[in-house]
Design a protein around this motif. Structure first.
Motif, short mmCIF file in Angstrom:
data_model
loop_
_atom_site.label_atom_id
_atom_site.label_comp_id
_atom_site.label_asym_id
_atom_site.label_seq_id
_atom_site.Cartn_x
_atom_site.Cartn_y
_atom_site.Cartn_z
N UNK A 102 -9.04 2.54 -6.35
CA UNK A 102 -9.42 3.57 -5.47
C UNK A 102 -9.21 3.04 -3.95
N UNK A 103 -9.78 1.93 -3.98
CA UNK A 103 -9.87 1.20 -2.51
C UNK A 103 -8.22 1.17 -2.03
N UNK A 104 -7.38 0.91 -2.81
CA UNK A 104 -5.98 0.86 -2.58
C UNK A 104 -5.42 2.12 -2.12
N UNK A 105 -5.93 3.14 -2.65
CA UNK A 105 -5.51 4.53 -2.32
C UNK A 105 -6.04 5.03 -1.13
N UNK A 106 -7.24 4.76 -0.74
CA UNK A 106 -7.96 4.89 0.67
C UNK A 106 -7.26 4.39 1.82
N UNK A 107 -7.02 2.92 1.53
CA UNK A 107 -6.18 2.11 2.52
C UNK A 107 -4.82 2.97 2.78
N UNK A 108 -3.98 3.30 1.64
CA UNK A 108 -2.89 3.93 1.86
C UNK A 108 -3.04 5.14 2.40
N UNK A 109 -4.14 5.92 2.20
CA UNK A 109 -4.01 7.11 2.85
C UNK A 109 -4.05 6.88 4.65
N UNK A 169 0.72 -1.25 -0.12
CA UNK A 169 0.00 0.05 -0.14
C UNK A 169 0.89 1.45 0.01
N UNK A 170 2.19 1.11 0.22
CA UNK A 170 2.90 2.31 0.32
C UNK A 170 4.24 2.21 -0.74
N UNK A 171 3.99 1.08 -1.52
CA UNK A 171 4.94 1.10 -2.61
C UNK A 171 4.73 1.78 -3.85
N UNK A 172 5.54 2.74 -4.32
CA UNK A 172 5.12 3.47 -5.39
C UNK A 172 4.02 4.21 -5.53
N UNK A 213 0.93 4.77 -8.33
CA UNK A 213 -0.32 4.35 -8.19
C UNK A 213 -1.49 5.43 -8.48
N UNK A 214 -0.97 6.70 -7.98
CA UNK A 214 -1.81 7.83 -8.09
C UNK A 214 -1.90 8.36 -9.72
N UNK A 215 -1.04 8.20 -10.27
CA UNK A 215 -1.15 8.63 -11.73
C UNK A 215 -1.80 7.66 -12.69
N UNK A 216 -1.61 6.44 -12.28
CA UNK A 216 -2.22 5.22 -12.86
C UNK A 216 -3.80 5.34 -12.55
N UNK A 226 -9.49 13.04 12.05
CA UNK A 226 -9.97 11.75 11.49
C UNK A 226 -11.21 12.14 10.96
N UNK A 227 -12.09 13.21 11.25
CA UNK A 227 -13.26 13.52 10.57
C UNK A 227 -13.22 14.78 9.82
N UNK A 228 -12.11 15.02 9.38
CA UNK A 228 -12.13 16.19 8.62
C UNK A 228 -12.44 16.17 7.10
N UNK A 229 -12.05 17.18 6.34
CA UNK A 229 -12.59 17.14 4.93
C UNK A 229 -11.76 16.15 4.17
N UNK A 230 -10.56 15.94 4.55
CA UNK A 230 -9.51 15.10 3.56
C UNK A 230 -9.93 13.82 3.74
N UNK A 231 -10.33 13.26 5.18
CA UNK A 231 -10.97 11.85 5.11
C UNK A 231 -12.26 11.76 4.48
N UNK A 232 -12.76 12.77 4.56
CA UNK A 232 -14.27 12.76 3.94
C UNK A 232 -14.28 12.63 2.47
N UNK A 233 -13.29 13.37 2.06
CA UNK A 233 -12.86 13.50 0.39
C UNK A 233 -12.59 12.12 -0.14
N UNK A 234 -11.57 11.33 0.66
CA UNK A 234 -11.20 10.00 0.39
C UNK A 234 -12.73 9.15 0.35
N UNK A 235 -13.24 9.08 1.17
CA UNK A 235 -14.46 8.28 1.24
C UNK A 235 -15.46 8.58 0.29
#
Length: 684
Positions: free
Chosen positions: A344-351, A263-266, A270-273, A383-392
């Motif tokens: 997308x799930x990988x990105x959220x878990x990585x976050x 989840x933290x590799x490259x 992962x983002x650009x893909x 934890x309940x901020x805008x950034x977390x809400x955005x990923x969800x």
């Protein structure tokens, strides 16, 4: 001195019976010499360097085990390193004498010895391989420290050119040297010794490639650190250092476990893909969605899609279901959609994994439930901020797109903002003064509501006219119509037939006041206030960025000397900020000090470690740089010489002035004496 003399009785015949005792004596000498120049000078006078040379030159000790020999040589190297600590103004002279007495060939042989032992299986089984690696870098740093004291003898090996055994030795030295060189860094430290003197010292330390700072973390610190003054920079940098170290340690922990490493590799790839796949899905949707007019165009559409489309249009409850071609609906949309959902799930878990140490709950949790004050850092994320809400939301949109014919893939394109610094600054121009915008917006809605009440009371018939685009049967309908038409910038009351037919000019006056005041207050003033706040915030952010960019290019972050000083009096400013005062190397030093046990730290390392733990910044060489030291010293000497000359001139002037005063006094006394004499002779 007595301990060093006691060691001389054993060093010529070290064996399995006394090797542990000799090792303890060496460790005792290390403890006595760390940070104490006078003890270092005493043991040097007792020929301790000759004893160290003998230990390092001897490859086999009678009946001794490998780990004991390794520990003995490591203690000898540690003592030699302690004697070369720059903790006193007389240290350069002592190091020069030590260099004249030490055996450099023996040092290089020990370098190769420790280089091979760091990967030894037997020592790894005994958990002694870390000691060998630590001794390896101590040996390397001794050799690297000699040029710091202007010792001209070259200690850096060259590429192997010899033959036979000599070539093999040169290759081993070269491999060990390159290995240590790639894993070592150096910084300049302002050390305060026991006498209160501040010594500018150069510290070499081991650097682990696993500690490499992520680019996004470097950018965040670089642009957000306070740069108002030299003291503010290093003080704020200390606080950022604690946050950065916490993130690096956490990422290293994730990297060491296979189930989290993925989840933290490259993450950048992962983002650009994900961005590319999102763009591809939107392009396919753009090219493949069809309207009902295309039913007879020859394209293949699924019966289920046609049935649902007719049902939905009849029920008028859901949006239009697109008529998608069979090949896209059955294959491309489903396959690419599943891949998109997984990515997308990988990105959220990585976050959540990467930012786990930075999450914090609402303040009432720590105040009333946990009853413990939270240690906050600059990298905290609610934890309940805008950034977390955005990923969800992004994850939900990816899943809903798979279930509802790709409608939500357009929202997923917003993800391009995440790693884009330019777009993030644009969003900050809105969010930075978000509270001001919210209050201005609230006031605007109050004004619109007032106009809605007035329109409902006096101009309701204008909204109900067939030519009008508003509704005003109830006050709620009237309010919605005023908000919609008002914010779109159009006129609220578009039907003027009543005014012309009525012919009453008295009715025309309040209507004019209503329309003009609404145009001025809402359309002109109100919206421009909001736009002005956004534009001013964007200009403020641009000025801050320009100021930061100018400070980066024009001044050293650590010593705060201007760039032109290094271009004029040293090699170059670029070399200085990269190799001598690299701000990130101070973070790497702090990470290394956290790993080293306090008993293994030398005086300067212990001093820096204590300073960082307490949040002090005295160890940063503000307005100090070794590459400018000679010029600074010569300038000080010139100033001192000018001061002495001025003092000499003043003293001469005072002496001459004093002499003139004394001569005047003497003349007065002579005149008075002469006058008294004349008076006496004239008396009968």
């Amino acid at each position: 001195g007595e301990v060093a003399l006691f060691l001389q009785h054993f060093y010529s015949d070290i064996n399995k019976d006394n090797i542990e005792l000799v090792n303890r004596i060496l460790q005792t000498l290390v403890e006595m010499c760390v940070g104490n120049y006078y003890n270092q000078e005493v043991i040097f006078d007792r020929q301790i360097v000759d004893i160290i040379n003998r230990i390092l030159q001897t490859s086999v000790f009678d009946g001794c085990k490998l780990q004991d020999v390794m520990q003995l040589k490591a203690s000898a190297i540690e003592l030699l390193e302690a004697m070369m600590e720059e903790t006193h103004k007389k240290t350069p002279k002592l190091v020069e004498n030590v260099h004249a007495a030490m055996d450099l060939d023996a040092i290089f042989n020990v370098l190769v010895f420790f280089y091979h032992l760091k990967d030894d299986v037997y020592l790894h089984h005994l958990k002694k391989d870390d000691d060998a690696a630590r001794a390896l870098f101590r040996t390397f740093h001794i050799l690297r420290r000699l040029p710091d004291f202007d010792i001209t003898d070259s200690t850096e090996p060259t590429k192997p050119k010899g033959k036979g055994s000599e070539k093999q030795r040169e290759e081993d030295i070269w491999d060990a040297w390159k290995y240590c060189l790639d894993r070592s860094k150096s910084v300049e430290i302002l050390y305060k010794n026991m006498e209160g003197e501040k010594i500018l010292s150069k510290v070499h330390f081991h650097y682990s490639p696993d500690d490499e700072l992520p680019d996004e973390l470097i950018e965040k610190v670089k642009w957000k650190v306070n740069r108002d003054s030299a003291e503010d920079k290093v003080r704020d940098f200390i606080h950022w250092m604690k946050a950065v170290k916490r993130e690096v340690r956490h990422v290293n922990y994730l990297r060491d476990h296979w189930y989290t490493h993925f989840f933290i590799f490259q993450t950048k790839y992962q983002y650009w893909s994900l961005i590319f796949l999102t763009l591809l899905l939107n392009v396919l949707v753009l090219a493949s969605w069809a309207s009902r007019e295309d039913l007879n165009s020859g394209h293949c559409y699924t019966q289920r899609t046609l049935l649902l489309n007719s049902t939905v249009q009849a029920a008028n409850r859901l949006p239009t279901i697109p008529l998608v071609q069979c090949w896209f609906g059955y294959i491309a949309l489903f396959v690419l959609g599943v891949i998109h959902l997984v990515m997308t799930l990988v990105q959220v878990i990585s976050y959540f994994l990467v930012n786990y140490p930075n999450f914090y709950l609402p303040s009432f949790y720590y105040k009333y439930i946990k009853r413990k004050k939270r240690d906050s850092t600059y990298s905290d994320i609610p934890l309940f901020g805008l950034k977390t809400l955005y990923y969800l939301i992004i994850l939900a949109c990816s899943g809903l797109s798979l279930a509802f014919w790709g409608y939500f893939y357009s929202i997923c394109l917003v993800h391009i903002v995440v790693n884009n610094d330019i777009l993030q600054r644009v969003l900050r121009s809105v969010t930075k003064n978000g509270r001001s915008l919210l209050w201005v917006g609230a006031l605007g809605f109050v004004v619109l509501y007032i106009y809605a009440v007035i329109a409902y009371a006096g101009y309701q018939n204008y909204f109900e006219n067939p030519d009008s685009s508003g509704h005003c049967r109830t006050l709620f309908q009237c309010s919605v119509s005023v908000i919609r038409l008002g914010l779109l910038g159009g006129a609220l009351l578009t039907n003027d037939d009543g005014l012309r037919l009525d012919g009453n000019f008295g009715y025309y006056i309040p209507r004019t006041v209503f329309d003009v005041s609404f145009f001025i207050i809402v359309t002109t003033v109100g919206l421009n206030i909001i736009f002005g706040i956004i534009v001013d915030t964007f200009s403020e952010l641009r000025d801050e960025r320009y100021k930061t960019e100018a400070d980066k290019k024009g001044y050293c972050f650590i010593c705060n000397f201007p760039a032109y000083e290094f271009e004029r009096r040293a090699d170059s400013f670029k070399r200085h900020v990269k190799y001598e005062h690299n701000m990130w190397d101070y973070i790497y030093l702090s990470l290394e000090l956290d790993r080293v046990d306090s008993s293994d730290q030398n005086a300067i390392q212990q001093y820096v470690y204590d300073q960082i733990q307490s949040g002090d910044t005295d160890f940063f060489p503000i307005l100090r740089a070794r590459c400018l030291k000679d010029d600074m010293d010569s300038t000080k000497e010139e100033i001192e010489e000018l001061k002495s000359m001025m003092e000499d001139i003043l003293n001469r002037f005072k002496a001459s002035d004093k002499a003139a005063k004394f001569s005047d006094i003497d003349e007065e006394e002579e005149w008075e004496t002469a006058s008294y004499t004349r008076d006496d002779t004239s008396t009968p």
